[in-house]
Design a protein around this motif. Structure first.
Motif, PDB file in Angstrom:
ATOM      1  N   LEU A 231      49.777  14.959  45.173  1.00  0.00           N
ATOM      2  CA  LEU A 231      49.023  13.924  44.651  1.00  0.00           C
ATOM      3  C   LEU A 231      47.682  14.429  44.375  1.00  0.00           C
ATOM      4  O   LEU A 231      46.925  14.003  43.227  1.00  0.00           O
ATOM      5  CB  LEU A 231      49.068  12.722  45.560  1.00  0.00           C
ATOM      6  CG  LEU A 231      48.155  11.459  45.270  1.00  0.00           C
ATOM      7  CD1 LEU A 231      48.644  10.922  43.851  1.00  0.00           C
ATOM      8  CD2 LEU A 231      48.314  10.767  46.265  1.00  0.00           C
ATOM      9  N   ALA A 232      46.914  15.283  45.375  1.00  0.00           N
ATOM     10  CA  ALA A 232      45.674  15.594  45.086  1.00  0.00           C
ATOM     11  C   ALA A 232      45.550  16.625  43.986  1.00  0.00           C
ATOM     12  O   ALA A 232      44.305  16.634  43.303  1.00  0.00           O
ATOM     13  CB  ALA A 232      45.167  16.383  46.476  1.00  0.00           C
ATOM     14  N   THR A 233      46.628  17.484  43.708  1.00  0.00           N
ATOM     15  CA  THR A 233      46.526  18.233  42.576  1.00  0.00           C
ATOM     16  C   THR A 233      46.396  17.525  41.235  1.00  0.00           C
ATOM     17  O   THR A 233      45.777  17.760  40.506  1.00  0.00           O
ATOM     18  CB  THR A 233      47.904  19.320  42.544  1.00  0.00           C
ATOM     19  OG1 THR A 233      47.887  19.933  44.025  1.00  0.00           O
ATOM     20  CG2 THR A 233      47.741  20.191  41.460  1.00  0.00           C
ATOM     21  N   MET A 234      47.352  16.379  41.379  1.00  0.00           N
ATOM     22  CA  MET A 234      47.538  15.595  40.039  1.00  0.00           C
ATOM     23  C   MET A 234      45.870  14.848  39.936  1.00  0.00           C
ATOM     24  O   MET A 234      45.408  14.664  38.637  1.00  0.00           O
ATOM     25  CB  MET A 234      48.463  14.418  40.055  1.00  0.00           C
ATOM     26  CG  MET A 234      49.786  15.226  39.789  1.00  0.00           C
ATOM     27  SD  MET A 234      51.098  13.971  39.805  1.00  0.00           S
ATOM     28  CE  MET A 234      51.319  13.176  41.588  1.00  0.00           C
ATOM     29  N   LEU A 235      45.598  14.320  40.725  1.00  0.00           N
ATOM     30  CA  LEU A 235      43.907  13.878  40.926  1.00  0.00           C
ATOM     31  C   LEU A 235      42.858  14.898  40.494  1.00  0.00           C
ATOM     32  O   LEU A 235      42.197  14.443  39.554  1.00  0.00           O
ATOM     33  CB  LEU A 235      43.740  12.968  41.911  1.00  0.00           C
ATOM     34  CG  LEU A 235      44.629  12.014  42.480  1.00  0.00           C
ATOM     35  CD1 LEU A 235      43.839  11.594  44.005  1.00  0.00           C
ATOM     36  CD2 LEU A 235      44.206  10.905  41.518  1.00  0.00           C
ATOM     37  N   LEU A 236      43.214  16.086  40.849  1.00  0.00           N
ATOM     38  CA  LEU A 236      42.182  17.169  40.456  1.00  0.00           C
ATOM     39  C   LEU A 236      42.516  17.394  38.953  1.00  0.00           C
ATOM     40  O   LEU A 236      41.451  17.574  38.271  1.00  0.00           O
ATOM     41  CB  LEU A 236      42.468  18.351  41.222  1.00  0.00           C
ATOM     42  CG  LEU A 236      42.043  19.413  40.976  1.00  0.00           C
ATOM     43  CD1 LEU A 236      40.190  19.538  41.163  1.00  0.00           C
ATOM     44  CD2 LEU A 236      42.475  20.907  41.743  1.00  0.00           C
ATOM     45  N   GLY A 237      43.554  17.286  38.505  1.00  0.00           N
ATOM     46  CA  GLY A 237      43.819  17.622  37.167  1.00  0.00           C
ATOM     47  C   GLY A 237      43.083  16.386  36.253  1.00  0.00           C
ATOM     48  O   GLY A 237      42.590  17.089  35.196  1.00  0.00           O
ATOM     49  N   VAL A 238      43.461  15.213  36.500  1.00  0.00           N
ATOM     50  CA  VAL A 238      42.772  13.967  35.945  1.00  0.00           C
ATOM     51  C   VAL A 238      41.409  14.401  36.034  1.00  0.00           C
ATOM     52  O   VAL A 238      40.273  14.076  34.886  1.00  0.00           O
ATOM     53  CB  VAL A 238      43.488  12.948  36.478  1.00  0.00           C
ATOM     54  CG1 VAL A 238      42.539  11.545  35.819  1.00  0.00           C
ATOM     55  CG2 VAL A 238      44.820  12.515  36.073  1.00  0.00           C
ATOM     56  N   SER A 239      40.609  14.485  37.145  1.00  0.00           N
ATOM     57  CA  SER A 239      38.959  14.614  37.372  1.00  0.00           C
ATOM     58  C   SER A 239      38.748  15.724  36.514  1.00  0.00           C
ATOM     59  O   SER A 239      37.729  15.449  35.740  1.00  0.00           O
ATOM     60  CB  SER A 239      38.818  14.744  38.718  1.00  0.00           C
ATOM     61  OG  SER A 239      39.202  13.626  39.459  1.00  0.00           O
ATOM     62  N   MET A 240      39.383  17.068  36.274  1.00  0.00           N
ATOM     63  CA  MET A 240      38.825  18.101  35.691  1.00  0.00           C
ATOM     64  C   MET A 240      38.807  17.711  33.999  1.00  0.00           C
ATOM     65  O   MET A 240      37.841  17.994  33.618  1.00  0.00           O
ATOM     66  CB  MET A 240      39.687  19.114  35.884  1.00  0.00           C
ATOM     67  CG  MET A 240      39.398  19.855  37.243  1.00  0.00           C
ATOM     68  SD  MET A 240      40.291  21.295  37.640  1.00  0.00           S
ATOM     69  CE  MET A 240      39.768  22.520  36.308  1.00  0.00           C
ATOM     70  N   LEU A 241      40.024  17.097  33.538  1.00  0.00           N
ATOM     71  CA  LEU A 241      40.009  16.918  32.036  1.00  0.00           C
ATOM     72  C   LEU A 241      38.625  15.851  31.813  1.00  0.00           C
ATOM     73  O   LEU A 241      38.310  15.961  30.870  1.00  0.00           O
ATOM     74  CB  LEU A 241      41.420  16.000  31.878  1.00  0.00           C
ATOM     75  CG  LEU A 241      42.569  17.135  31.773  1.00  0.00           C
ATOM     76  CD1 LEU A 241      43.837  16.335  31.485  1.00  0.00           C
ATOM     77  CD2 LEU A 241      42.483  18.229  30.526  1.00  0.00           C
ATOM     78  N   ALA A 242      38.774  14.807  32.724  1.00  0.00           N
ATOM     79  CA  ALA A 242      37.466  13.950  32.385  1.00  0.00           C
ATOM     80  C   ALA A 242      36.051  14.501  32.454  1.00  0.00           C
ATOM     81  O   ALA A 242      35.340  14.374  31.527  1.00  0.00           O
ATOM     82  CB  ALA A 242      37.513  12.759  33.428  1.00  0.00           C
TER      83      ALA A 242
END
Length: 256
Positions: A231-242
């Protein structure tokens, strides 16, 4: 002037210190084993388990509701506040107060908002978290839009009014289109901040409506699991894209 290599050691050591834990979380999220310290092969099983966890999905739904609503509110109010400050005041004190929530410690802001909600007898829930996140995020939107306004030619607004357009039409047809890159960048940043924010949500949310960071906190108190890593990895991906999108839009804003 060429920088001695010895001076680059602290630089790279700082980057390693900051990012090694993140890299470990990402790698272990693909671990087939339920143990964090034993690698048993590559697997996506834990990513599937994230979507099977009812508590996590409920927290994700609450977070998306809060992040979407607070982003919309913060973007509208922050843009209007920035336009008002830029066009109708030159006071540095007013500008400082406008972006103060972004500089205040989260704990102080959370306690202040909780006290305010108690004073006005507002029942805690997703709506209170939404308002709190909007207050916090609005300062960032205001700062970004103010930076964009410094590159906008005010003579275009004067020409619009001279041609018969009213203040509202000038705002919608002339000012807002010029501010669009800054507005979108501010909205993306506001969404990212709300998505990851924990302290303010912890103080202003109801116990029966936790956001995703609160659900994750309740899980990691008993130990970090590969499911949390996924879950933390998915949130990291969303945050990096933003963040990347915000950076690109900010560069566009500066070049226009």
């Amino acid at each position: 002037m060429r920088v001695p290599r010895a001076f680059l050691v602290p630089f790279w050591a700082t980057f390693v210190f900051l990012y090694i834990p993140i890299v470990v979380v990402v790698i272990m999220s693909f671990n087939a084993s339920s143990s964090l310290f034993v690698w048993r092969g590559f697997s996506f099983d834990w990513y599937v388990e994230v979507f099977r966890d009812g508590a996590l999905m409920a927290g994700l739904g609450n977070t998306l509701i809060v992040a979407s609503g607070s982003t919309l509110l913060a973007t509208v109010l922050g843009t209007l506040l920035a336009v008002g400050i830029s066009r109708y005041t030159r006071s540095g004190l007013v500008r400082a107060f406008a972006i103060a929530p972004a500089l205040l410690p989260d704990l102080l802001l959370a306690i202040g908002l909780l006290s305010l909600f108690g004073l006005v007898q507002l029942t805690l829930g997703l709506h209170s978290v939404l308002i709190a996140h909007a207050v916090f995020s609005m300062a960032f939107v205001t700062a970004i839009v103010l930076a964009r306004l410094s590159h906008v030619d005010p003579s275009l607004e004067e020409a619009s009014r001279d041609l018969g357009a009213g203040p509202l039409r000038t705002l919608l047809r002339v000012t807002i289109p010029q501010l669009a890159p800054g507005i979108v960048a501010g909205a993306l940043l506001a969404f990212t901040l709300s998505l990851d924010e924990f302290v303010i949500a912890f103080f202003t949310a109801a116990p029966n409506a936790p956001t995703l960071p609160m659900v994750i906190y309740s899980m990691v108190r008993f130990g970090v699991t590969p499911e949390v890593n996924a879950l933390a990895t998915m949130l990291l991906g969303v945050s990096m894209l933003a963040i990347i999108a915000t950076q690109r839009l900010t560069r566009i804003t500066e070049s226009l």
